[in-house]
Design a protein around this motif. Structure first.
Motif, PDB file in Angstrom:
ATOM      1  N   LEU A  92       0.229 -35.459  40.703  1.00 61.04           N
ATOM      2  CA  LEU A  92       1.317 -35.276  40.049  1.00 61.04           C
ATOM      3  C   LEU A  92       0.871 -34.787  38.563  1.00 61.04           C
ATOM      4  CD1 LEU A  92       2.304 -38.691  38.793  1.00 61.04           C
ATOM      5  CD2 LEU A  92       0.592 -38.798  40.296  1.00 61.04           C
ATOM      6  N   PRO A  93       1.940 -34.595  37.812  1.00 64.05           N
ATOM      7  CA  PRO A  93       1.667 -34.161  36.462  1.00 64.05           C
ATOM      8  C   PRO A  93       0.937 -35.214  35.790  1.00 64.05           C
ATOM      9  CG  PRO A  93       4.031 -33.680  37.086  1.00 64.05           C
ATOM     10  CD  PRO A  93       3.264 -34.409  37.973  1.00 64.05           C
ATOM     11  N   GLY A  94      -0.065 -35.019  34.652  1.00 61.79           N
ATOM     12  CA  GLY A  94      -0.688 -35.997  34.154  1.00 61.79           C
ATOM     13  C   GLY A  94       0.652 -36.824  33.238  1.00 61.79           C
ATOM     14  N   LEU A  95       0.369 -38.007  33.040  1.00 63.51           N
ATOM     15  CA  LEU A  95       1.443 -38.777  32.299  1.00 63.51           C
ATOM     16  C   LEU A  95       1.084 -38.228  30.840  1.00 63.51           C
ATOM     17  CD1 LEU A  95       0.852 -42.259  34.284  1.00 63.51           C
ATOM     18  CD2 LEU A  95       2.334 -40.042  34.722  1.00 63.51           C
ATOM     19  N   ILE A  96       2.138 -38.407  30.251  1.00 63.46           N
ATOM     20  CA  ILE A  96       2.568 -38.043  28.673  1.00 63.46           C
ATOM     21  C   ILE A  96       3.043 -39.575  27.844  1.00 63.46           C
ATOM     22  CG2 ILE A  96       3.752 -36.810  26.899  1.00 63.46           C
ATOM     23  CD1 ILE A  96       3.960 -34.679  29.321  1.00 63.46           C
ATOM     24  N   ASN A  97       2.133 -40.027  27.130  1.00 62.86           N
ATOM     25  CA  ASN A  97       2.418 -41.284  26.282  1.00 62.86           C
ATOM     26  C   ASN A  97       2.968 -40.665  25.011  1.00 62.86           C
ATOM     27  OD1 ASN A  97       2.371 -43.313  24.487  1.00 62.86           O
ATOM     28  ND2 ASN A  97       0.313 -44.074  25.232  1.00 62.86           N
ATOM     29  N   GLY A 152      -4.844 -42.059  33.614  1.00 63.87           N
ATOM     30  CA  GLY A 152      -3.862 -40.854  34.154  1.00 63.87           C
ATOM     31  C   GLY A 152      -3.209 -40.268  32.940  1.00 63.87           C
ATOM     32  N   THR A 153      -3.395 -40.575  31.782  1.00 64.70           N
ATOM     33  CA  THR A 153      -2.490 -40.231  30.674  1.00 64.70           C
ATOM     34  C   THR A 153      -3.498 -38.959  30.184  1.00 64.70           C
ATOM     35  OG1 THR A 153      -1.547 -42.170  29.749  1.00 64.70           O
ATOM     36  CG2 THR A 153      -1.894 -40.359  28.082  1.00 64.70           C
ATOM     37  N   THR A 154      -2.756 -37.908  30.141  1.00 64.62           N
ATOM     38  CA  THR A 154      -3.387 -36.616  30.016  1.00 64.62           C
ATOM     39  C   THR A 154      -2.938 -36.123  28.522  1.00 64.62           C
ATOM     40  OG1 THR A 154      -1.902 -35.343  31.133  1.00 64.62           O
ATOM     41  CG2 THR A 154      -3.970 -35.833  32.079  1.00 64.62           C
ATOM     42  N   LEU A 344      -2.851 -49.468  27.222  1.00 60.63           N
ATOM     43  CA  LEU A 344      -2.233 -48.052  27.261  1.00 60.63           C
ATOM     44  C   LEU A 344      -2.125 -47.452  28.533  1.00 60.63           C
ATOM     45  CD1 LEU A 344      -4.782 -46.333  24.548  1.00 60.63           C
ATOM     46  CD2 LEU A 344      -2.619 -47.544  24.169  1.00 60.63           C
ATOM     47  N   ASP A 345      -1.627 -48.362  29.648  1.00 66.72           N
ATOM     48  CA  ASP A 345      -1.360 -48.007  31.046  1.00 66.72           C
ATOM     49  C   ASP A 345       0.190 -47.585  31.054  1.00 66.72           C
ATOM     50  OD1 ASP A 345      -0.989 -47.897  33.491  1.00 66.72           O
ATOM     51  OD2 ASP A 345      -1.798 -49.505  34.234  1.00 66.72           O
ATOM     52  N   MET A 346       0.220 -46.090  31.177  1.00 67.90           N
ATOM     53  CA  MET A 346       1.711 -45.737  31.417  1.00 67.90           C
ATOM     54  C   MET A 346       2.329 -46.112  32.685  1.00 67.90           C
ATOM     55  SD  MET A 346       2.753 -44.172  28.624  1.00 67.90           S
ATOM     56  CE  MET A 346       3.952 -42.601  29.499  1.00 67.90           C
ATOM     57  N   PHE A 347       1.720 -46.380  33.673  1.00 69.55           N
ATOM     58  CA  PHE A 347       2.201 -46.748  34.998  1.00 69.55           C
ATOM     59  C   PHE A 347       2.754 -48.318  34.657  1.00 69.55           C
ATOM     60  CE2 PHE A 347      -0.874 -43.971  36.505  1.00 69.55           C
ATOM     61  CZ  PHE A 347      -0.079 -43.211  37.624  1.00 69.55           C
ATOM     62  N   GLU A 348       2.139 -48.955  33.829  1.00 67.19           N
ATOM     63  CA  GLU A 348       3.004 -50.175  33.624  1.00 67.19           C
ATOM     64  C   GLU A 348       4.053 -49.972  32.676  1.00 67.19           C
ATOM     65  OE1 GLU A 348       1.525 -53.794  30.811  1.00 67.19           O
ATOM     66  OE2 GLU A 348       0.129 -53.407  32.588  1.00 67.19           O
ATOM     67  N   ALA A 349       4.049 -48.838  31.668  1.00 68.05           N
ATOM     68  CA  ALA A 349       5.259 -48.587  30.846  1.00 68.05           C
ATOM     69  C   ALA A 349       6.522 -48.078  31.658  1.00 68.05           C
ATOM     70  CB  ALA A 349       5.133 -47.642  29.834  1.00 68.05           C
ATOM     71  N   MET A 350       6.319 -47.214  32.889  1.00 62.43           N
ATOM     72  CA  MET A 350       7.324 -46.809  33.756  1.00 62.43           C
ATOM     73  C   MET A 350       7.797 -48.022  34.424  1.00 62.43           C
ATOM     74  SD  MET A 350       6.116 -43.586  35.950  1.00 62.43           S
ATOM     75  CE  MET A 350       4.341 -43.713  35.875  1.00 62.43           C
ATOM     76  N   ARG A 351       7.046 -48.815  34.902  1.00 62.04           N
ATOM     77  CA  ARG A 351       7.611 -50.064  35.539  1.00 62.04           C
ATOM     78  C   ARG A 351       8.638 -50.856  34.763  1.00 62.04           C
ATOM     79  NH1 ARG A 351       3.660 -50.395  38.418  1.00 62.04           N
ATOM     80  NH2 ARG A 351       2.328 -51.969  37.108  1.00 62.04           N
TER      81      ARG A 351
END
Length: 471
Positions: A92-97, A152-154, A344-351
């Motif tokens: 998937l696309p790299g995550l964007i913080n 996974g943040t790019t 800085l976990d963007m998966f946690e931010a999504m959830r």
């Protein structure tokens, strides 16, 4: 078997092998050479149709994606110097913080369980005055970059001090950054006055303006930490330089009350009335807004960075994300700094973005998994006005993508990969991180940073922070 028949058999085998070699050479000649192919995984493209390709493949040449298709189609048309096998994984696309303060990872856990203004004024601003330096910023940014690569943040948007040091460390780590030099009214570690901060920002922009990974930005902190003249000077510099403008907006109810008392307007309306907004502006938080404020942000083309975890932890409130989305305001996700999150976990931010919206609206359909993933990828790119370059896995875009393992116990079974990415996946499920076609991490091994050295430097700096802040 006679000598004659043995000779004939060997000759026949040699002919078959030669024909196969010629055929293979012909096929090789017909296939375009590229630098990297990621193949065999389920590709979550985040394109306009939200295509999912399984098994899919991505062909990359240099820093750009050149093709996305079924794995067999890519194999028939491309050959690569390097191939990553992604079978049974998600690509998937790299995550964007879209909002953080990278060096503040060094303040992780230093001051918890406080309201925002108490946290800022009694703890963060005083400790920054004692500890923040170019060395602090370099060490903190490397730690943040390591954490982002591993989860996974790019691409990330930043607001802090000594931003040129942040830019150098970010570029060395291989991460993409929209990095804003902070402008603030009172003396801070890198500038004693707003004018000095603006001059520093102008030099910083000139240095990094055409960098392939770094987008310099101007970052006036907030309306409660800058007067009108400083806000307008920051906005003018951003417009004149053609760079993004980053600001905190309406994060707390106290900010809203103060704005109404001083300006007789909400923060969004006040900034609109002085001509601050422009289409390359990113407003972080946007919690305390009404329908008129949302209409202003939509009309001015402003992006919003939603930070659900820090908003909850600081008890700042819940941004009306469903209303933003309904109005068509570009929305991205942010972690905020690790001093207020604390990661800085963007998966946690999504959830948490999905859960918070459901909880506050009492509507289980508010911010479904698909919308949360969008905010962390293509939505974040739109909020940063970079959706022509990043945010989806499509030909012509920059080669920023991640590969996520589905092998852990909690990932089984998997009926819907998008649901799994939002409601199940964690940052440490990321196996491989690629930015601008460069492999920053493969099979959990980071290539651009010395992990042990980064952590040792961070612990050494933390000890110094303890000594400098000891009563």
């Amino acid at each position: 078997m006679t000598i004659r028949s043995t000779h004939m058999k060997c000759t026949l085998i040699a002919a078959v092998l030669a024909a196969a070699a010629v055929l293979d050479a012909g096929m090789q000649g017909d296939r375009r050479r590229v630098s990297l192919i990621v193949t065999g995984g389920t590709v979550i493209t985040e394109d306009a149709r939200r295509s999912v390709i399984a098994p899919g493949a991505v062909a990359i040449d240099g820093g750009a994606i050149v093709a996305v298709d079924r794995a067999d189609v890519i194999a028939a048309n491309y050959q690569a110097a390097d191939t990553i096998e992604a079978r049974d994984q998600l690509v998937l696309p790299g995550l964007i913080n879209t909002h953080t303060h990278a060096p503040m990872v060094l303040f992780r856990g230093l001051a918890d369980d406080l309201a925002l203004m108490e946290w800022l004024q009694k703890y963060i601003f005083p400790v920054e005055a004692r500890t923040v330096s170019p060395e602090f910023v370099r060490i903190g940014t490397r730690l943040a970059a390591l954490e982002m690569i591993e989860s996974g943040t790019t691409t990330y948007a930043d607001m802090y001090y000594f931003e040129e040091e942040i830019a150098e460390a970010t570029r060395a780590a291989g991460v993409r950054g929209v990095l804003g030099q902070t402008i603030i009214q009172f003396p801070v570690p890198d500038a004693k006055t707003p004018a000095e901060g603006l001059a520093r920002t102008e030099r910083y922009i000139a240095r990094f303006k055409n960098d392939r990974l770094i987008t310099p930005a101007v970052a006036p902190h907030a309306i409660f930490t800058n007067d009108r003249a400083s806000l307008l000077a920051a906005a003018a510099l951003a417009r004149r330089s053609g760079v993004p403008l980053l600001i905190h907006l309406a994060e707390t109810e106290d900010e809203l009350r103060q704005s109404r008392a001083e300006h007789q307007q909400s923060p969004a309306a006040y900034l609109d009335s002085i001509g601050f907004w422009s289409p390359r502006t990113l407003a972080a938080h946007g919690v305390w807004v009404d329908t008129d404020d949302i209409a202003i942000l939509k009309r001015r083309g402003v992006g919003v960075a939603h930070n659900p975890e820090s908003n909850m932890k600081l008890a700042s409130g819940a941004a009306p994300i469903a209303a933003y989305l309904a109005a068509g305001v570009p929305i991205g996700l942010g972690t905020d700094g690790a001093a207020s999150n604390n990661d800085l976990d963007m998966f946690e931010a999504m959830r948490q973005a999905s859960f918070l919206a459901k909880h506050t609206t009492r509507d289980p359909t508010a911010v479904p998994a698909r919308s949360a993933l969008d905010m962390a990828t293509i939505g974040g790119a739109r909020a940063l006005a970079m959706d022509g370059e990043i945010g989806s896995v499509e030909p012509g875009k920059r080669a920023d993508l991640i590969i996520v393992s589905t092998g852990s116990t909690r990932q089984v079974p998997m009926y819907d990969p998008v649901s799994h990415l939002v409601y199940v996946t964690r940052g440490d499920d990321v196996r491989t991180t690629i930015v601008e076609g460069r492999i920053l991490m493969k099979d959990r091994q980071v290539r651009t940073l010395d992990r042990a050295a980064v952590i040792a430097d961070a612990n050494r700096m933390a000890q110094r922070i303890k000594e400098l802040t000891r009563p």
